[in-house]
Design a protein around this motif. Structure first.
Motif, PDB file in Angstrom:
ATOM      1  N   SER A   1      -5.779 -34.882 -41.411  1.00 37.95           N
ATOM      2  CA  SER A   1      -4.818 -34.656 -42.234  1.00 37.95           C
ATOM      3  C   SER A   1      -5.421 -34.678 -43.619  1.00 37.95           C
ATOM      4  N   MET A   2      -6.597 -34.299 -43.363  1.00 37.52           N
ATOM      5  CA  MET A   2      -7.859 -34.385 -43.937  1.00 37.52           C
ATOM      6  C   MET A   2      -8.382 -32.457 -44.304  1.00 37.52           C
ATOM      7  N   ARG A   3      -8.131 -32.772 -43.148  1.00 39.21           N
ATOM      8  CA  ARG A   3      -7.742 -30.600 -43.174  1.00 39.21           C
ATOM      9  C   ARG A   3      -7.280 -30.008 -43.230  1.00 39.21           C
ATOM     10  N   ASP A   4      -6.017 -30.465 -43.147  1.00 38.89           N
ATOM     11  CA  ASP A   4      -4.628 -29.621 -43.371  1.00 38.89           C
ATOM     12  C   ASP A   4      -3.990 -29.807 -44.411  1.00 38.89           C
ATOM     13  N   ASP A   5      -3.323 -31.061 -44.944  1.00 41.35           N
ATOM     14  CA  ASP A   5      -2.816 -31.898 -45.420  1.00 41.35           C
ATOM     15  C   ASP A   5      -3.739 -31.498 -47.482  1.00 41.35           C
ATOM     16  N   PHE A   6      -4.707 -32.684 -47.030  1.00 36.33           N
ATOM     17  CA  PHE A   6      -5.248 -32.844 -48.420  1.00 36.33           C
ATOM     18  C   PHE A   6      -7.093 -32.066 -48.453  1.00 36.33           C
ATOM     19  N   GLU A   7      -7.033 -30.616 -47.179  1.00 30.24           N
ATOM     20  CA  GLU A   7      -7.852 -29.521 -47.837  1.00 30.24           C
ATOM     21  C   GLU A   7      -9.370 -30.192 -48.633  1.00 30.24           C
ATOM     22  N   ILE A   8     -10.035 -31.454 -47.404  1.00 33.90           N
ATOM     23  CA  ILE A   8     -11.704 -31.422 -47.758  1.00 33.90           C
ATOM     24  C   ILE A   8     -12.286 -30.919 -47.436  1.00 33.90           C
ATOM     25  N   THR A   9     -12.243 -30.892 -45.937  1.00 28.76           N
ATOM     26  CA  THR A   9     -13.233 -30.871 -44.857  1.00 28.76           C
ATOM     27  C   THR A   9     -14.052 -29.296 -44.866  1.00 28.76           C
ATOM     28  N   VAL A  10     -14.723 -29.006 -44.307  1.00 28.64           N
ATOM     29  CA  VAL A  10     -15.514 -27.819 -44.425  1.00 28.64           C
ATOM     30  C   VAL A  10     -15.325 -27.304 -43.064  1.00 28.64           C
ATOM     31  N   SER A  11     -15.715 -25.799 -42.866  1.00 24.73           N
ATOM     32  CA  SER A  11     -16.035 -25.564 -41.541  1.00 24.73           C
ATOM     33  C   SER A  11     -16.958 -26.370 -40.398  1.00 24.73           C
ATOM     34  N   GLU A  12     -18.039 -26.980 -41.303  1.00 22.56           N
ATOM     35  CA  GLU A  12     -19.760 -27.297 -40.561  1.00 22.56           C
ATOM     36  C   GLU A  12     -18.780 -28.472 -40.085  1.00 22.56           C
ATOM     37  N   ILE A  13     -18.300 -29.569 -40.817  1.00 20.13           N
ATOM     38  CA  ILE A  13     -17.590 -30.810 -40.565  1.00 20.13           C
ATOM     39  C   ILE A  13     -16.859 -30.478 -39.537  1.00 20.13           C
ATOM     40  N   ASP A  14     -15.206 -29.659 -39.620  1.00 13.89           N
ATOM     41  CA  ASP A  14     -14.222 -29.551 -38.428  1.00 13.89           C
ATOM     42  C   ASP A  14     -15.483 -29.111 -37.444  1.00 13.89           C
ATOM     43  N   ILE A  15     -15.944 -28.562 -36.895  1.00 11.63           N
ATOM     44  CA  ILE A  15     -17.448 -28.358 -36.418  1.00 11.63           C
ATOM     45  C   ILE A  15     -17.585 -29.465 -35.490  1.00 11.63           C
ATOM     46  N   LEU A  16     -17.774 -30.491 -36.774  1.00  8.70           N
ATOM     47  CA  LEU A  16     -17.878 -31.743 -35.946  1.00  8.70           C
ATOM     48  C   LEU A  16     -17.445 -32.452 -34.820  1.00  8.70           C
ATOM     49  N   ALA A  17     -16.516 -32.496 -35.837  1.00  9.26           N
ATOM     50  CA  ALA A  17     -14.919 -33.654 -35.476  1.00  9.26           C
ATOM     51  C   ALA A  17     -14.543 -32.502 -34.181  1.00  9.26           C
ATOM     52  N   ASP A  18     -14.845 -31.330 -33.814  1.00  9.70           N
ATOM     53  CA  ASP A  18     -14.011 -30.847 -32.739  1.00  9.70           C
ATOM     54  C   ASP A  18     -15.669 -31.035 -31.440  1.00  9.70           C
ATOM     55  N   ILE A  19     -16.542 -31.036 -32.093  1.00 10.16           N
ATOM     56  CA  ILE A  19     -17.392 -31.345 -31.198  1.00 10.16           C
ATOM     57  C   ILE A  19     -17.443 -32.798 -30.602  1.00 10.16           C
ATOM     58  N   ALA A  20     -17.337 -33.988 -30.734  1.00 12.80           N
ATOM     59  CA  ALA A  20     -17.035 -34.891 -30.870  1.00 12.80           C
ATOM     60  C   ALA A  20     -15.908 -35.730 -29.975  1.00 12.80           C
ATOM     61  N   ARG A  21     -14.602 -34.073 -30.252  1.00 14.85           N
ATOM     62  CA  ARG A  21     -13.291 -35.118 -29.577  1.00 14.85           C
ATOM     63  C   ARG A  21     -13.523 -34.911 -28.065  1.00 14.85           C
ATOM     64  N   ARG A  22     -14.336 -33.535 -27.543  1.00 18.16           N
ATOM     65  CA  ARG A  22     -14.661 -33.473 -26.471  1.00 18.16           C
ATOM     66  C   ARG A  22     -15.599 -33.969 -25.417  1.00 18.16           C
ATOM     67  N   LEU A  23     -16.157 -34.552 -26.465  1.00 20.83           N
ATOM     68  CA  LEU A  23     -17.567 -35.604 -25.867  1.00 20.83           C
ATOM     69  C   LEU A  23     -17.409 -36.725 -24.735  1.00 20.83           C
ATOM     70  N   ASP A  24     -17.213 -36.653 -23.672  1.00 18.75           N
ATOM     71  CA  ASP A  24     -17.407 -38.417 -22.884  1.00 18.75           C
ATOM     72  C   ASP A  24     -18.164 -39.668 -23.608  1.00 18.75           C
ATOM     73  N   GLY A  25     -17.352 -40.425 -23.887  1.00 23.49           N
ATOM     74  CA  GLY A  25     -17.311 -41.866 -24.874  1.00 23.49           C
ATOM     75  C   GLY A  25     -16.916 -41.959 -25.787  1.00 23.49           C
ATOM     76  N   VAL A  26     -16.462 -40.754 -26.656  1.00 21.65           N
ATOM     77  CA  VAL A  26     -16.316 -40.474 -28.089  1.00 21.65           C
ATOM     78  C   VAL A  26     -15.231 -41.210 -28.273  1.00 21.65           C
ATOM     79  N   ILE A  27     -14.258 -42.356 -28.554  1.00 22.84           N
ATOM     80  CA  ILE A  27     -13.514 -42.715 -28.619  1.00 22.84           C
ATOM     81  C   ILE A  27     -12.629 -42.502 -30.135  1.00 22.84           C
ATOM     82  N   GLY A  28     -13.102 -41.854 -31.240  1.00 21.60           N
ATOM     83  CA  GLY A  28     -12.664 -41.341 -32.461  1.00 21.60           C
ATOM     84  C   GLY A  28     -13.931 -40.455 -32.863  1.00 21.60           C
ATOM     85  N   SER A  29     -13.223 -39.755 -34.024  1.00 23.42           N
ATOM     86  CA  SER A  29     -13.850 -39.246 -35.384  1.00 23.42           C
ATOM     87  C   SER A  29     -13.140 -38.550 -36.057  1.00 23.42           C
ATOM     88  N   ARG A  30     -14.076 -39.020 -37.073  1.00 24.57           N
ATOM     89  CA  ARG A  30     -13.524 -38.061 -38.161  1.00 24.57           C
ATOM     90  C   ARG A  30     -14.339 -37.746 -39.513  1.00 24.57           C
TER      91      ARG A  30
END
Ligand code: GLA
Length: 388
Positions: A306-335
């Motif tokens: 929602s921050m990325r698409d609607d509020f438009e306050i993320t930057v590519s590096e931050i989106d990359i971090l959230a995407d990496i976290a999402r794929r990792l075993d043991g991460v419950i949530g990330s933003r």
């Protein structure tokens, strides 16, 4: 915190040839969920982190009061007689001066002092280094004057300093959690009633991991005030005092009204973020109170989108971090956490996998961006205090 306090005391003694009489500390914060909702009278869910701004101070025999910043290697005089005015340019000492001015205006009688300020809250990293500086300064004013502010008033006068002296029209979240945080708890704050609800976050099996993208954001730019204005306009178009008062069906049926405005599409998306984020924040706090990690984690990912698409306050590096976290075993949530445009992500992780997660984020983020992240886990820390 003890190392930081001892270092700061030592630096004070080296500069002023005597021991510090007063020592205060205030933490930075991480917001678990509820971004850009505070100034919309909504809900936020931050916790104080184990990173602090510490101030060591003592009486001055001269008429002037000085503050020395270890981080900036600079000493400046501050006014304590209530005659300070905001300067045209924003400097670190403005945060201190503005806070002292507001403390004096609200009844704290100060005597000349010298102070050393030292912080291990990353500066400009979205973890509220400025709020921790303001709140530590207000706590210093309290001990020097022997005048205790009611904690909510203390947070508000720090926020006012940020508005006037840092020219940043922030909400109340950062100063509030830095002043009122409780060890072992995250705080669900209703920014309308200003009533905090402490939610224990002390299961050793789950940790909060902060990843600093080391991309700096500049919130004194126009991005933050622009978002505020767009939210205010959206509330007006919806006919409600604040976006807190609107629902998603209401927003959907008002779409034609938004469509008539030149910036209607933008305002619609901003409103959609705030309305859905408020719901997510309350739901995430409920989930965490029940140790329903899965639900809380899902809400964090949704918040990021929602921050990325609607509020438009993320930057590519931050989106990359959230995407990496999402794929990792043991991460419950990330933003992403904080005002946006760089800064940090916050992740809820399984404690037993912390080192593998840290290693993987380090490697993958550096490969993708060429930037080294800074990663640390933190428990929920205590809010501001006078140590001496
Ligand atoms: C900054 C502001 C807060 C809040 C966040 C976004 O940290 O200081 O008041 O608005 O951004 O949630």
């Amino acid at each position: 915190m003890n190392i930081l306090i001892n270092d700061t005391k030592k630096i004070f003694t080296e500069r002023f040839g005597k021991e510090a009489e007063w020592i205060t500390a205030a933490p930075g914060r991480v917001n678990l969920i509820g971004e850009h909702t505070d100034y919309n009278d909504g809900f936020v869910f931050p916790m104080a982190i184990e990173r602090y701004t510490v101030i060591a101070a003592g009486k001055s025999l001269a008429a002037e009061s000085t503050v020395f910043s270890v981080n900036k290697s600079e000493s400046v005089n501050v006014l304590i007689d209530g005659s300070a005015k905001p300067a045209d340019t924003v400097t670190w000492s403005g945060y201190v001066q503005g806070t002292l001015q507001n403390c004096v205006e609200n009844g704290a009688k100060l005597q000349p002092f010298n102070a050393v300020i030292n912080s291990n809250v990353p500066l400009g990293g979205g973890l509220s280094s400025s709020a921790s500086l303001e709140v530590a300064a207000a706590t210093l004013a309290e001990v020097i004057a022997g005048h205790r502010f009611e904690p909510v008033q203390k947070a508000l006068l720090c926020q006012k300093a940020e508005h006037e002296y840092a020219k940043m029209p922030c909400g109340i979240m950062d100063q509030f959690i830095s002043a009122l945080g409780q060890k072992g708890c995250a705080m669900l704050l209703d920014c309308r009633s200003r009533m905090p609800k402490m939610i224990p976050l002390d299961d050793p099996a789950v940790s909060v991991l902060i990843v600093n993208s080391n991309v700096k954001h500049e919130l004194t730019g126009s991005e933050y005030p622009d978002r505020r204005r767009q939210c205010e306009k959206a509330a007006k178009l919806l006919g409600v005092p604040f976006l807190r008062d609107a629902t998603l069906p209401q927003l959907e049926s008002a779409k034609p009204v938004f469509d008539k405005e030149p910036d209607g599409g933008v305002c619609y998306r901003r409103a959609k973020h705030v309305i859905t984020e408020n719901d997510r924040t309350v739901a995430a706090a409920e989930a965490l109170a029940k140790r329903d990690w899965k639900t809380a984690g899902r809400l964090m990912y949704e918040s990021h989108a929602s921050m990325r698409d609607d509020f438009e306050i993320t930057v590519s590096e931050i989106d990359i971090l959230a995407d990496i976290a999402r794929r990792l075993d043991g991460v419950i949530g990330s933003r992403m956490t904080g005002g946006g445009f760089g800064g940090c992500t916050v992740s809820l992780i399984e404690s037993s996998k912390e080192s593998a997660i840290t290693e993987a984020i380090n490697k993958e983020y550096t490969t993708a961006t060429g930037i080294k992240p800074t990663i640390f886990a933190t428990t929920a820390a205590q809010g501001s205090c006078a140590i001496k």
